[in-house]
Design an enzyme around this catalytic site. Structure first.
Site, mmCIF file in Angstrom:
data_model
loop_
_atom_site.group_PDB
_atom_site.id
_atom_site.type_symbol
_atom_site.label_atom_id
_atom_site.label_comp_id
_atom_site.label_asym_id
_atom_site.label_seq_id
_atom_site.Cartn_x
_atom_site.Cartn_y
_atom_site.Cartn_z
ATOM 1 N N PHE A 73 38.016 -49.906 -23.094
ATOM 2 C CA PHE A 73 36.629 -49.869 -22.593
ATOM 3 C C PHE A 73 35.947 -51.234 -22.646
ATOM 4 O O PHE A 73 34.943 -51.443 -21.972
ATOM 5 C CB PHE A 73 35.785 -48.895 -23.432
ATOM 6 N N ALA A 74 36.464 -52.137 -23.512
ATOM 7 C CA ALA A 74 35.746 -53.398 -23.746
ATOM 8 C C ALA A 74 35.691 -54.228 -22.473
ATOM 9 O O ALA A 74 36.726 -54.673 -21.973
ATOM 10 C CB ALA A 74 36.453 -54.180 -24.851
ATOM 11 N N THR A 117 36.036 -48.639 -11.840
ATOM 12 C CA THR A 117 34.666 -48.493 -11.370
ATOM 13 C C THR A 117 34.547 -48.085 -9.897
ATOM 14 O O THR A 117 35.407 -48.442 -9.071
ATOM 15 C CB THR A 117 33.909 -49.827 -11.546
ATOM 16 N N TYR A 141 32.301 -58.070 -10.433
ATOM 17 C CA TYR A 141 32.614 -57.012 -11.401
ATOM 18 C C TYR A 141 33.675 -56.069 -10.831
ATOM 19 O O TYR A 141 34.721 -55.833 -11.444
ATOM 20 C CB TYR A 141 31.338 -56.254 -11.781
ATOM 21 N N LYS A 145 37.869 -55.481 -11.921
ATOM 22 C CA LYS A 145 38.527 -54.206 -12.241
ATOM 23 C C LYS A 145 39.681 -53.944 -11.271
ATOM 24 O O LYS A 145 40.730 -53.430 -11.664
ATOM 25 C CB LYS A 145 37.509 -53.064 -12.176
ATOM 26 N N PHE A 169 31.986 -43.339 -11.686
ATOM 27 C CA PHE A 169 30.797 -43.497 -10.874
ATOM 28 C C PHE A 169 29.687 -43.788 -11.890
ATOM 29 O O PHE A 169 29.856 -44.680 -12.697
ATOM 30 C CB PHE A 169 30.663 -42.321 -9.902
ATOM 31 N N ARG A 278 18.848 -55.216 -5.335
ATOM 32 C CA ARG A 278 19.653 -55.934 -6.326
ATOM 33 C C ARG A 278 20.979 -56.314 -5.664
ATOM 34 O O ARG A 278 21.692 -55.429 -5.180
ATOM 35 C CB ARG A 278 19.890 -55.002 -7.522
#
Ligand code: UDP
Length: 323
Positions: A73-74, A117, A141, A145, A169, A278
């Site tokens: 998870f990190a 993700t 990001y 992944k 999600f 954003r």
């Protein structure tokens, strides 16, 4: 099983640790506590403070604990931040994952559950998004992944590694003991609840001119406990083969709908302010999770946005200042 949980002091990792311990697994949490909280490490788990940026830290944790599997998870997980600081994502999410994968390989740890993700799908051809959708990362990001997802495939081919890539999600909600505590907080639901707690005046809506019914972004919110149930099922199934799943409820809610649901639950008016878009945000992201439902019998218990926000509200009310 002996399971090493990287990032087990963070939001999703802390719930994973809680559930794994509850189910009788032997868990070691590995976390640098930069974003995580020592208090968030579930009772009953062992803890080592270490940094994936230092290969020796993860090497000695794995050598000492000898896990059979890793839940990784990190990572950094902010779309907006990755648009302004892409190197951070290349380093922390890619190079640090390499350090973990190398240490796993050196010590014959053959199974990994990888947090991926929905940001892999910035330009989907079909909604809801299934696993056949082409990968078009929406930000550094998402790209970070996607790189690791591809590399897990090659480590499986060349080294026999078994992996599951789970594309989250929008994880939200809380258990009775573990919830979301980021500093600064940038996610929609905790921000909205901070307004309800009187800690912020209003919530900014990042864009109201998207091609969606009310102009605000639509997301698929999935309860963190349901998300972790998917991890446990995926881990159990790895002996039969690698897994890649999109994880969501299959229902989209706009930013305005989330705020409206939170108004009902908290009884607070929750004022809003319109703000610019954003960068990196796709208009709509809704998952098709048919594959994991069919293959593993995954059955999310918190299908409604109200249930998800209620659990988050209970946690934030109990922990107004976080951990
Ligand atoms: N959002 C917003 N105001 C905020 C935080 C988020 O309008 O203060 C929007 C954001 O643009 C996105 C949605 O809420 O469309 C969910 O954002 P979040 O950061 O919670 O999760 P993400 O979709 O980035 O994983």
């Amino acid at each position: 099983m002996k399971i090493l949980v990287t990032g087990g002091a963070g939001y999703i990792g802390s719930v994973a640790t809680e559930v794994l311990v509850e189910q009788g697994h032997d868990v070691l949490v590995f976390d640098n506590l930069q974003l995580g909280h020592r208090e968030a490490v579930a009772e009953g788990a062992a803890f080592v403070q270490g940094d994936l940026a230092n290969p020796a830290d993860i090497e000695s944790a794995i050598a000492g604990f000898k896990p059979e599997a890793v839940m990784h998870f990190a990572a950094n997980s902010l779309v907006g931040e990755s648009m302004t600081d892409p190197f951070k994502y290349l380093n922390d999410n890619v190079v640090n994952a390499l350090n973990l994968l190398r240490a796993m390989d050196d010590h014959d740890v053959g199974k990994i559950i990888f947090s991926s993700t929905a940001n892999l799908f910035a330009d989907p051809e079909k909604m809801p998004i299934d696993e056949g959708e082409r990968i078009v990362p929406g930000s550094p990001y998402g790209e970070s992944k996607g790189i690791i997802e591809r590399f897990l495939h090659w480590l499986s081919v060349t080294k026999g590694l078994r992996f599951a890539c789970l594309r989250y999600f929008n994880a939200a909600g809380a258990t009775e003991v573990h919830g979301e505590d980021h500093n600064p907080e940038l996610h929609l639901i905790p921000i909205v609840l901070q307004v309800a707690l009187g800690q912020r005046e209003s919530v900014s809506i990042f864009g109201d001119d998207y091609p969606t019914p009310d102009g605000t972004c639509v997301r698929d919110y999935i309860h963190v406990r349901d998300l972790i149930d998917a991890h446990v099922l995926a881990l159990k199934s790895l002996d039969e083969g690698n897994r890649t799943y999109n994880l969501g409820n299959g229902k989209g809610f706009s930013v305005l709908e989330v705020i409206e649901a939170a108004r009902k639950i908290t009884g607070h008016e929750i004022p809003v302010v319109m703000a610019p878009r954003r960068p990196g945000d796709p208009a709509t992201l809704v998952a098709s999770s048919e594959r994991i439902r069919e293959e593993l019998g995954w059955d999310p218990k918190y299908a409604e946005i109200e249930q998800i926000i209620e659990t988050a509200w209970a946690w934030h009310s109990k922990h107004p200042k976080g951990y």
